[in-house]
Design an enzyme around this catalytic site. Structure first.
Site, PDB file in Angstrom:
ATOM      1  N   ASP A   1       0.836  -1.192   0.000  1.00 42.82           N
ATOM      2  CA  ASP A   1       0.000   0.000   0.000  1.00 42.82           C
ATOM      3  C   ASP A   1       0.879   1.253   0.000  1.00 42.82           C
ATOM      4  OD1 ASP A   1      -2.742   1.160   0.363  1.00 42.82           O
ATOM      5  OD2 ASP A   1      -1.797   1.964   2.177  1.00 42.82           O
TER       6      ASP A   1
ATOM      7  N   GLU B   1       1.583  -0.051  -4.906  1.00 40.71           N
ATOM      8  CA  GLU B   1       0.651   0.988  -5.334  1.00 40.71           C
ATOM      9  C   GLU B   1       1.398   2.287  -5.626  1.00 40.71           C
ATOM     10  OE1 GLU B   1      -3.375   3.264  -3.744  1.00 40.71           O
ATOM     11  OE2 GLU B   1      -1.823   2.632  -2.320  1.00 40.71           O
TER      12      GLU B   1
END
Length: 530
Positions: free
Chosen positions: A230, A254
């Protein structure tokens, strides 16, 4: 000093990513298609579907509930799942809600009790592997979370974090304000409202060692095959390849940007093996909402030119951080075209739970609807489309493993259409998407890419046609539906389109042709009279 280390690591990691050994590596992940699950919103342990769900609060989805509904996922042909983070989060209810999503970590060495026990998480991995499905888990390394009263700087008690239980492991407070300045967006804190996201100092060698040890243990304990990192864009560059290497598995990081150079550098510098494909996500939203298909074709070409390997980027049209496709584009036929693109294009298809049910939630948390409100409808149009196309993709890979490492050829593009051909002769998938919507007209579209006189099946209608000596077929377009073709011989015994009919123009197309013919005859008669 940091920059030198970054480039040294990058050079080593480009080759290393393909050889990760603890779990599944890059080459194994190419062939997978991923179903993204937000655990709290997927299935409850008791299977209940009628209890209310307040979207800012826990709705009581669990790992046990997910295990009980794996048939629903596998029925769509998915060969991997990606689940939200599994570690213990902060417990407070804040001005921006509860930590139902799993991204507000406090203790990396404890599992989240809202989702289940360590044994239930292990059982989830076991059940997936029994089905020959891969297991990907979201991990959060950019920050740890703590509720606060919105006074600045946030009064954080660092001793509550585990394992980074001291302020020395974190950057001093500053708020991210310069989204194009790496120093600012990597060293400052994200969104300080209601929840203080204390920014981890990933430049620190001690932090690298601590988090590398943790992720290695996490992957081993729970038989994880891949991780999604993330907010990877917000951590120090040099940290990423070391962390991925320690995990021993394939990683998607990400990197939320639509700028080719900004995203592709993570591959070209060896920082990450894969990323969610935001380069094509943004035009996927616009080309079905009044823009030209040339925008998607251009983005695709730019990604191929800029990135090392687009076949390990994660194709998606929805995820838990962005509005649903149907929030802006209600027409389900356009959603079918978007789904066809992400499943058939180069890369690793990634479908967010509820996309197959045409959910239409807008910004967070409304894009995190509980899946059980759909009653897990396996007759839904997008569910069936996804199932058919995933089965076709899996078949093409089984018949020709190099299919996943090949790059599709663009065979036709205009304002309304994009047609691609992927694979070698004999198991080549040729598909055409369009943006005409369910109100689209009926017409004939010549499509190439086949062998001379090859019989092919359009797998969404199970109709057959024979290619010309030039390798072209006529696609009978209508009502905005996508078209996906595969050689008939390669479908034998697959269970895909076990019975077929011969493709024919639909009634509207015939009427249009007769109208044109009639007009031609009239004009010819008038010319003769004159």
């Amino acid at each position: 000093m940091v920059q030198t280390r970054s480039f040294t690591l990058a050079a080593a990691s480009i080759a290393a990513f393909a050889g990760l050994t603890h779990g599944a590596g890059l080459e194994e992940w190419r062939s997978r298609s991923i179903y993204q699950v937000m655990v709290d919103r997927f299935a409850r342990t008791d299977g209940s579907t009628d209890a209310p769900c307040v979207l800012y609060e826990f709705c009581n989805g669990t790992w046990a509930g997910l295990i009980n509904k794996l048939d629903y996922i596998q029925g769509m042909g998915f060969t991997a799942i990606q689940i939200s983070p599994v570690v213990k989060n902060m417990d407070q209810d804040t001005s921006v809600g509860e930590a139902y999503h799993g991204y507000w970590s406090q203790d990396d060495y404890a599992v989240n009790p809202h989702f289940g026990t360590a044994d239930e998480l292990k059982k989830l991995a076991d059940e997936l592997h029994k089905r020959d499905m891969f297991f990907m888990v979201d991990v959060v390394v950019n920050n740890f979370a703590q509720a606060f009263n919105n006074t600045l700087p946030p009064p954080v008690d660092y001793s509550k974090f585990n394992p980074l239980n001291d302020q020395k492991y974190f950057h001093k407070y500053c708020n991210v304000t310069e989204w194009d300045n790496p120093t600012n967006y990597q060293d400052c804190w994200l969104y300080p409202y209601g929840v203080a996201l204390a920014d981890v100092d990933t430049d620190s060698d001690e932090v690298v060692t601590i988090l590398s040890s943790w992720v290695k243990e996490l992957v081993s304990n729970y038989s994880i095959d891949g991780i999604r990192i993330d907010a990877a864009k917000h951590v120090n560059d040099a940290f990423l390849p070391q962390f991925v290497s320690a995990s021993g598995v394939f990683a998607m990081g990400e990197v939320l940007t639509g700028v080719t150079d900004d995203m592709c550098r993570y591959q070209s510098k060896g920082l990450l093996p894969g990323m969610p494909n935001y380069l094509e996500y943004f035009p996927l939203q616009t080309v079905f909402n009044g823009h030209s298909m040339w925008e998607l074709a251009t983005a695709r070409s730019n990604a191929q030119a800029g990135c090392n390997d687009t076949t390990v980027l994660g194709n998606f049209a929805e995820n838990h951080d962005v509005p649903r496709f149907a929030a802006a584009i209600e027409d389900i036929t356009l959603a079918k075209n978007a789904m066809t693109y992400i499943l058939m294009n180069d890369g690793i298809p990634t479908v967010y739970q509820g996309q197959e049910q045409h959910f239409n939630g807008n910004s967070t948390p409304f894009n995190r609807e509980p899946l059980w409100q759909s009653k897990y409808d396996t007759t839904a149009p997008l569910y069936n489309l996804t199932s058919q196309l995933n089965k076709l993709r899996n078949l093409a890979i089984k018949q020709s493993p190099e299919y996943v490492s090949s790059v599709a050829d663009q065979i036709f593009v205009d304002v309304n259409h994009l047609c691609l051909a992927k694979g070698k002769q004999g198991n080549k998938i040729v598909f055409c998407i369009n943006n005409k919507s369910s109100q689209g007209d009926s017409y004939e579209l010549p499509v190439g890419g086949f062998a001379a006189n090859e019989e092919v099946v359009e797998v969404l209608t199970c109709t057959t046609t024979t290619a010309s000596s030039a390798g072209n077929v006529t696609a009978f377009m209508g009502a905005g539906e996508p078209k996906v073709f595969y050689p008939a011989a390669a479908l034998n015994g697959s269970g895909i389109c076990p019975t077929t009919t011969v493709a024919k123009p639909n009634a509207a197309s015939v009427a249009a042709a007769l109208s044109t013919l009639g007009a031609t005859i009239v004009l010819a008669s008038m010319a003769w009279l004159l």
